[in-house]
Design a protein around this motif. Sequence first.
Motif, short mmCIF file in Angstrom:
data_model
loop_
_atom_site.label_atom_id
_atom_site.label_comp_id
_atom_site.label_asym_id
_atom_site.label_seq_id
_atom_site.Cartn_x
_atom_site.Cartn_y
_atom_site.Cartn_z
N TRP A 77 0.81 -1.21 0.00
CA TRP A 77 0.00 0.00 0.00
C TRP A 77 0.85 1.27 0.00
CZ3 TRP A 77 -4.98 0.02 -1.16
CH2 TRP A 77 -5.70 -1.17 -1.01
N ALA A 78 2.15 1.12 0.29
CA ALA A 78 3.03 2.29 0.28
C ALA A 78 3.52 2.62 -1.13
CB ALA A 78 4.24 2.04 1.19
N ASP A 79 3.22 1.77 -2.09
CA ASP A 79 3.63 2.00 -3.47
C ASP A 79 2.90 3.23 -4.02
OD1 ASP A 79 4.22 2.00 -6.16
OD2 ASP A 79 3.73 -0.11 -6.49
N PRO A 80 3.63 4.27 -4.42
CA PRO A 80 2.95 5.48 -4.94
C PRO A 80 2.09 5.18 -6.16
CG PRO A 80 5.28 5.91 -4.50
CD PRO A 80 5.10 4.42 -4.39
N ARG A 102 -16.02 -4.54 -2.57
CA ARG A 102 -15.65 -4.01 -1.26
C ARG A 102 -14.30 -4.59 -0.89
NH1 ARG A 102 -19.26 -4.65 4.21
NH2 ARG A 102 -20.58 -3.21 3.04
N MET A 103 -13.41 -3.76 -0.35
CA MET A 103 -12.11 -4.25 0.08
C MET A 103 -11.75 -3.64 1.42
SD MET A 103 -9.42 -2.18 -2.36
CE MET A 103 -9.38 -0.38 -2.36
N GLY A 104 -10.73 -4.23 2.08
CA GLY A 104 -10.30 -3.75 3.39
C GLY A 104 -8.81 -3.45 3.41
N PRO A 105 -8.41 -2.24 2.99
CA PRO A 105 -6.98 -1.88 3.04
C PRO A 105 -6.43 -2.07 4.44
CG PRO A 105 -8.26 -0.21 1.87
CD PRO A 105 -9.24 -1.12 2.51
N THR A 106 -5.22 -2.57 4.55
CA THR A 106 -4.69 -2.96 5.86
C THR A 106 -3.92 -1.89 6.63
OG1 THR A 106 -2.81 -3.94 4.68
CG2 THR A 106 -4.62 -5.41 5.29
#
Length: 369
Positions: A77-80, A102-106
């Motif tokens: 998720w840190a990938d720009p 629907r998703m759940g970013p961590t």
Amino acid sequence: MRALPGDDYLRYLAGRKEASFLQYPSWAEVKEHWASETIGWHRTSGELVGAALVLYRQFPGTRKYFAYLPEGPVIDWADPAVDRLLEPLKAHLRRAGAFAVRMGPTPEYRRWDAADVKAATGPGRRISDVLATEVDPLGAAVADRLRSRGWTRCGGESDADAQPRHVFRVPLHGRSRPELWASLNQEWRRNVRKAQKAGVEIVIGSAADLPEFYRLLEITEARDGFRLGRSLSYYHNQYRALNAEEPGRMRLYLARHQGEVLAAHTMITTGSRVWYQTGASADHRREVRPSNALQWRMLCDAQALGAAEYDMRGVPSTLDPEERPFGLLRWKLGTGGRFVETLGEWETPMTGATNHALYRAFQAYLGRR
């Protein structure tokens, strides 16, 4: 993006030790009435750079599906350039017949130390009234990015997610057993000692003990005024599926006193994370504090397994001691961990008038539930 064979998917997860148990293939076996697939993102060189377990729930009377990635996808998720992953995901799901996803970013969003939360309790107070001890810059950036790309956080500011938005986590990395003990508040240490002095015995049970766990769970639901809506067969299936994938992935801990099981808790382990999932206890002999003894043993076992943190799962957002749900938060605060607001779950409908109409109808259905 393409379907990813189960063995390749598990090998990828083995290198991402922070991945949630809800993103493991075994979880698809637990979820009845849902179809599933494992998918992966590949560079043109063939390198695998992300993966996800997708659950599909068919909308009655149609060939359309609601797609759900619980606490996923498993990506950086840190990938720009994370948009390069999310757009192919939506295209893949649209081809699979999904009308919405629907998703759940961590990433975490905000954190509060236990001492700050305890000091802020009072009539009508909620966690949103308290200045966070720390705001995670990655979580804030991901939330802004998703919002600008048309994703909507489920339930707005309410707790309307399928998975808990507010959780309680105890950091374990780099901490010794004495440091863990010292982090418990005085009441917790006293209760653990009381259980030990009374002769409470903590053992790891088996599938044969699940009926006793379930009996205690029904007692707990009636006492505390909640209903999980799960059957005994659900827990048998969960225990079988998770442990078939990895022996010891799901454990059932029992607290016995004078030959009787007074409390039972389940624990799940994957990679560098350990979760306390479900707890149950009897109405009588509560003075010997079986649940405190259980949690202390589980904390110690999680540390011995090399876990970076012990996730105690959901807590209510209320800080009002007069509200019934506050009791659960008060109990977890005693471990000295942190109150964490995750990014929560995010949704977006697929393009097209039909998909938008189905999405609105599905939201109305969930609202009625």
